[in-house]
Design an enzyme around this catalytic site. Structure first.
Site, mmCIF file in Angstrom:
data_model
loop_
_atom_site.group_PDB
_atom_site.id
_atom_site.type_symbol
_atom_site.label_atom_id
_atom_site.label_comp_id
_atom_site.label_asym_id
_atom_site.label_seq_id
_atom_site.Cartn_x
_atom_site.Cartn_y
_atom_site.Cartn_z
ATOM 1 N N LYS A 13 37.369 28.845 -73.542
ATOM 2 C CA LYS A 13 37.209 27.396 -73.278
ATOM 3 C C LYS A 13 38.553 26.742 -72.967
ATOM 4 C CE LYS A 13 35.518 26.436 -77.363
ATOM 5 N NZ LYS A 13 35.537 27.765 -77.985
ATOM 6 N N ARG A 127 45.154 38.180 -79.249
ATOM 7 C CA ARG A 127 45.820 36.984 -78.696
ATOM 8 C C ARG A 127 47.184 36.749 -79.364
ATOM 9 N NH1 ARG A 127 42.527 31.526 -78.474
ATOM 10 N NH2 ARG A 127 42.314 31.881 -80.705
ATOM 11 N N ARG A 160 48.256 33.379 -83.913
ATOM 12 C CA ARG A 160 47.734 32.179 -84.574
ATOM 13 C C ARG A 160 47.306 32.547 -85.989
ATOM 14 N NH1 ARG A 160 43.440 28.831 -80.831
ATOM 15 N NH2 ARG A 160 42.223 28.895 -82.745
ATOM 16 N N ARG A 171 34.865 32.525 -88.223
ATOM 17 C CA ARG A 171 34.729 31.579 -87.100
ATOM 18 C C ARG A 171 33.517 31.928 -86.242
ATOM 19 N NH1 ARG A 171 40.390 32.694 -84.911
ATOM 20 N NH2 ARG A 171 39.974 31.330 -83.153
HETATM 21 P P1 AMP Z 1 39.964 26.124 -81.595
HETATM 22 O O1 AMP Z 1 41.375 25.934 -81.186
HETATM 23 O O2 AMP Z 1 38.984 25.355 -80.770
HETATM 24 O O3 AMP Z 1 39.605 27.583 -81.739
HETATM 25 O O4 AMP Z 1 39.847 25.489 -83.073
HETATM 26 C C1 AMP Z 1 40.604 26.002 -84.156
HETATM 27 C C2 AMP Z 1 40.081 25.450 -85.455
HETATM 28 O O5 AMP Z 1 40.218 24.019 -85.476
HETATM 29 C C3 AMP Z 1 38.600 25.686 -85.761
HETATM 30 O O6 AMP Z 1 38.349 26.965 -86.296
HETATM 31 C C4 AMP Z 1 38.325 24.571 -86.764
HETATM 32 O O7 AMP Z 1 38.874 24.886 -88.038
HETATM 33 C C5 AMP Z 1 39.143 23.409 -86.199
HETATM 34 N N1 AMP Z 1 38.352 22.619 -85.239
HETATM 35 C C6 AMP Z 1 38.559 22.511 -83.896
HETATM 36 N N2 AMP Z 1 37.641 21.723 -83.337
HETATM 37 C C7 AMP Z 1 36.823 21.311 -84.341
HETATM 38 C C8 AMP Z 1 35.668 20.494 -84.397
HETATM 39 N N3 AMP Z 1 35.138 19.932 -83.300
HETATM 40 N N4 AMP Z 1 35.088 20.290 -85.621
HETATM 41 C C9 AMP Z 1 35.610 20.832 -86.726
HETATM 42 N N5 AMP Z 1 36.676 21.645 -86.749
HETATM 43 C C10 AMP Z 1 37.295 21.880 -85.560
#
Ligand code: AMP
Length: 216
Positions: A13, A127, A160, A171
């Site tokens: 994404k 990653r 990360r 996740r």
């Molecule tokens: P991402 O970078 O999109 O993989 O997000 C990393 C982490 O940020 C996720 O595993 C959640 O802990 C938190 N996070 C990101 N977006 C959201 C969201 N819309 N709602 C809740 N937690 C979020």
């Protein structure tokens, strides 16, 4: 253009959102990036989110909604945006609908980037971010020359904190339980497009562009 990119962790994404942002001048709103920035800046939100994110759980709906509201109200490009990582559950989807109705900014599409589970785990566990160039690299998929570029620039390949196997597994489970129901939600309101997210970045991007009916 106003779109949501939906997909499991590791579906690409963020990568595809960056490309759309570059080609079409959209505002990219990535709640994950905003939260990571809050952690780096040591803000109140960052302190609340740090352990939750490291474990791979979802941060509270209130916090992420606030981040979305701030992004949509403070940037001049707010009429065109790509949301990457939001919404992640039905309650967030409903809050977003209310907000976009209030702002008179209806969504054009929600695009599901669909990737095989085995590939997701490889993408996430492999990653790395180059500490110098900020480029995302994958130890399984990137060309050796891309890895060398980082090292030669004096960078290190950083993982990360939530890309360890325990957090990755959580996740993906959180995605299946809380985010996947959004697929039916957007199918029902007629906004859903599905794109095969397997394969190289450029190939997936071509499919995405075709699905939303735009040209570069
Ligand atoms: P991402 O970078 O999109 O993989 O997000 C990393 C982490 O940020 C996720 O595993 C959640 O802990 C938190 N996070 C990101 N977006 C959201 C969201 N819309 N709602 C809740 N937690 C979020």
């Amino acid at each position: 253009m106003r779109i949501i990119l939906l997909g499991a962790p590791g579906s690409g994404k963020g990568t595809q959102a960056e490309k759309l942002t570059f080609d079409f001048g959209l505002l990219q709103i990535s709640t994950g990036n905003l939260l990571r920035q809050a952690i780096t800046d040591g803000t109140k939100i960052g302190k609340k989110a740090k352990a939750i994110m490291a474990a791979g759980d979802l941060v509270s709906d209130e916090i992420v909604l606030d981040l979305i509201k701030i992004s949509l109200s403070s940037d001049s490009n707010q009429n065109s945006f790509v949301l990457d990582g939001y919404p992640r559950n039905l309650s967030q989807a409903k809050s977003l609908e209310e907000l976009l109705t209030d702002l008179d900014l209806p969504l054009d599409y929600t695009v599901l980037i669909d990737v095989d589970s085995d590939t997701l785990i490889k993408r996430l566990s492999g990653r790395r971010i180059c500490s110098k160039t900020g480029k995302t690299i994958n130890i399984y998929f990137s060309k050796q020359s891309e890895i060398d570029q980082c090292i030669e620039a004096g960078g290190e390949l950083i993982q990360r904190t939530d890309d360890n196997l325990e957090s990755i597994t959580n996740r993906i489970n959180v995605y299946k339980e809380q985010t996947e129901p959004l697929i039916d939600h957007y199918k029902l309101n007629g906004l859903l497009k599905v794109v095969d997210g397997n394969g190289e970045i450029e190939i997936v991007y071509k499919r995405l562009i075709q699905a939303i009916g735009v040209q570069i």
